[in-house]
Design an enzyme around this catalytic site. Structure first.
Site, PDB file in Angstrom:
ATOM      1  N   HIS A  59      65.704  -4.888  16.126  1.00  0.00           N
ATOM      2  CA  HIS A  59      66.833  -5.750  15.953  1.00  0.00           C
ATOM      3  C   HIS A  59      68.210  -4.980  15.374  1.00  0.00           C
ATOM      4  O   HIS A  59      68.160  -3.950  15.161  1.00  0.00           O
ATOM      5  CB  HIS A  59      66.608  -7.031  14.821  1.00  0.00           C
ATOM      6  N   HIS A  61      70.179  -4.692  12.841  1.00  0.00           N
ATOM      7  CA  HIS A  61      70.474  -4.485  11.345  1.00  0.00           C
ATOM      8  C   HIS A  61      70.516  -2.759  11.325  1.00  0.00           C
ATOM      9  O   HIS A  61      69.930  -2.078  11.753  1.00  0.00           O
ATOM     10  CB  HIS A  61      69.275  -4.899  10.434  1.00  0.00           C
ATOM     11  N   ASP A  63      70.083  -0.588   9.162  1.00  0.00           N
ATOM     12  CA  ASP A  63      68.773   0.294   8.839  1.00  0.00           C
ATOM     13  C   ASP A  63      67.694   0.560   9.863  1.00  0.00           C
ATOM     14  O   ASP A  63      66.803   1.049   9.655  1.00  0.00           O
ATOM     15  CB  ASP A  63      67.988  -0.167   7.594  1.00  0.00           C
ATOM     16  N   HIS A  64      68.079  -0.168  10.948  1.00  0.00           N
ATOM     17  CA  HIS A  64      67.129   0.043  12.149  1.00  0.00           C
ATOM     18  C   HIS A  64      67.832   0.624  13.400  1.00  0.00           C
ATOM     19  O   HIS A  64      67.158   1.229  14.264  1.00  0.00           O
ATOM     20  CB  HIS A  64      66.525  -1.568  12.579  1.00  0.00           C
ATOM     21  N   HIS A 122      64.476 -14.043  11.755  1.00  0.00           N
ATOM     22  CA  HIS A 122      65.266 -12.862  10.751  1.00  0.00           C
ATOM     23  C   HIS A 122      66.621 -12.659  11.279  1.00  0.00           C
ATOM     24  O   HIS A 122      67.512 -12.525  10.777  1.00  0.00           O
ATOM     25  CB  HIS A 122      64.331 -11.564  10.743  1.00  0.00           C
ATOM     26  N   ASP A 139      61.280  -6.342  11.139  1.00  0.00           N
ATOM     27  CA  ASP A 139      61.540  -7.340   9.928  1.00  0.00           C
ATOM     28  C   ASP A 139      61.074  -8.672  10.102  1.00  0.00           C
ATOM     29  O   ASP A 139      61.569  -9.636   9.295  1.00  0.00           O
ATOM     30  CB  ASP A 139      62.880  -7.164   9.390  1.00  0.00           C
ATOM     31  N   HIS A 177      59.017  -2.154   6.703  1.00  0.00           N
ATOM     32  CA  HIS A 177      59.342  -1.754   5.208  1.00  0.00           C
ATOM     33  C   HIS A 177      57.960  -1.767   4.518  1.00  0.00           C
ATOM     34  O   HIS A 177      56.940  -2.603   4.718  1.00  0.00           O
ATOM     35  CB  HIS A 177      60.354  -2.896   4.718  1.00  0.00           C
TER      36      HIS A 177
HETATM   37 ZN    ZN Z   1      66.410  -6.574   9.153  1.00  0.00          ZN
END
Ligand code: ZN
Length: 265
Positions: A59, A61, A63-64, A122, A139, A177
Site C-alpha cells: 500500500h 504509505h 513507511d512502505h 487500512h 498493515d 510492524h
Molecule cells: Zn500503512
C-alpha cells in the site's frame, strides 16, 4: 525462516517496521517487501552480497514505499534490472506492474509465485501477496490486531480480515510492524478469560524482553487470540456491548466497536 518457499529475513526499519527480504539458496537474487527506507535495505544487500530483483508493495504509505526510488537508483549503479509490483488502486510512483485480486506474481529468479488478494480497509487499495503458506499482508492484519481504518470502512476491513482467516491454518503471516505486545494488551482487555491469549501474551513478553521478533504469526494462532478475527465469539461480542451502547446487529458492528475501542485504548 527457511522453508521450501525460500528464506524470509526481516530488515528492521524506523521504530517498528519490518521490511521482508525474500531469497532462496540457489542464487543471489532477493525481493523486498515494502521497503520504506532504502538505506537499511542497501546495507542489507551489500552485507549479504545479494542482487535486488523485485520490490513488492502492499500500500501507499510512506513507511512502505519511501525506499523505492533510492533502491532503484542504487540498482541502476549496479545494472540490476528491478521490477516493482504494487496495487492498481493506489497512486504510487515507479510501479512497473499494477496488481489486483487474483493476479499472479511470478518471481522467476526466486522460484516463487504469489497470488494477489485485495484487502481494502487500512487504505482503499491495499493488497497482500500469498504463496501457499506465506502471506505478506502489510498493515492489514497484525499479530493480535489489525491496521487502522485510514481510508476504508469497518465493513471492508472486516471482510478483508475474514478473507485472511480463510487461508490455510499454517499460513505464516509476515506483517509489516512489530505491534504484537501492545495489541495483546488490548486483546486481553477484550477477552480477559481467553487462556490461549494469556499463554501467547506470556510467550511474547519473553521474546520482547530478549529483543526477539514475534513475527511471523500464523492463521491458526490469530484465530485463537486476535479479537478482530473473533467478532463472532460471544466473549468479544459482549465486551463490545459493554464498551458501546451502539446496537449491534452484526459482526461488522462488533468489529467497528472494537476497532474504535482500540483507537482509544
Ligand atoms: Zn500503512
Amino acid at each position: 525462516m527457511t522453508n521450501n518457499h525460500g528464506v524470509v529475513t526481516a530488515i528492521k526499519a524506523f521504530n517498528d517496521n519490518y521490511i521482508w527480504a525474500l531469497a532462496n539458496t540457489s542464487n543471489d537474487n532477493v525481493a523486498l517487501v515494502d521497503p520504506g527506507d532504502a538505506s537499511v535495505c542497501i546495507d542489507y544487500l551489500l552485507h549479504n552480497n545479494l542482487v535486488l530483483s523485485e520490490i513488492l508493495i502492499t500500500h501507499h504509505h510512506s513507511d512502505h514505499v519511501g525506499g523505492i526510488k533510492g533502491l532503484l537508483d542504487f540498482a541502476k549503479t549496479k545494472a540490476w534490472p528491478v521490477t516493482v509490483y504494487g496495487p492498481s488502486n493506489e497512486n504510487i510512483a515507479l510501479l512497473d506492474v499494477k496488481l489486483k485480486e487474483n493476479d499472479e506474481v511470478n518471481l522467476t529468479g526466486l522460484g516463487l509465485q504469489f497470488s494477489v488478494l485485495d484487502l481494502p480497509g487500512h487504505t482503499k487499495g491495499h493488497i497482500a501477496y500469498f504463496d501457499d503458506n506465506i502471506l505478506f499482508c502489510g498493515d492489514t492484519l497484525f499479530s493480535g490486531g489489525c491496521g487502522r481504518l485510514f481510508e476504508g470502512t469497518p465493513k471492508q476491513m472486516h471482510h478483508s480480515i475474514a478473507k485472511l482467516a480463510n487461508l490455510p491454518d499454517d499460513t505464516l503471516i509476515y506483517c509489516a510492524h512489530e505491534y504484537t505486545q501492545a495489541n495483546l494488551a488490548f486483546a486481553l482487555a477484550v477477552e480477559p478469560n481467553n487462556a490461549a491469549l494469556h499463554n501467547y501474551a506470556e510467550q511474547v513478553k519473553v521474546k520482547r524482553q530478549n529483543n526477539e521478533s514475534t513475527i511471523p504469526s500464523n492463521i491458526a494462532l490469530e484465530q485463537k487470540i486476535n479479537p478482530f478475527m473473533r467478532c463472532h465469539e460471544e466473549a468479544v461480542k459482549s465486551a463490545a456491548e459493554q464498551y458501546s451502547k451502539a446496537i449491534q446487529n452484526s459482526e461488522i458492528d462488533v468489529f467497528s466497536i472494537i476497532r474504535s475501542w482500540k483507537n482509544n485504548f
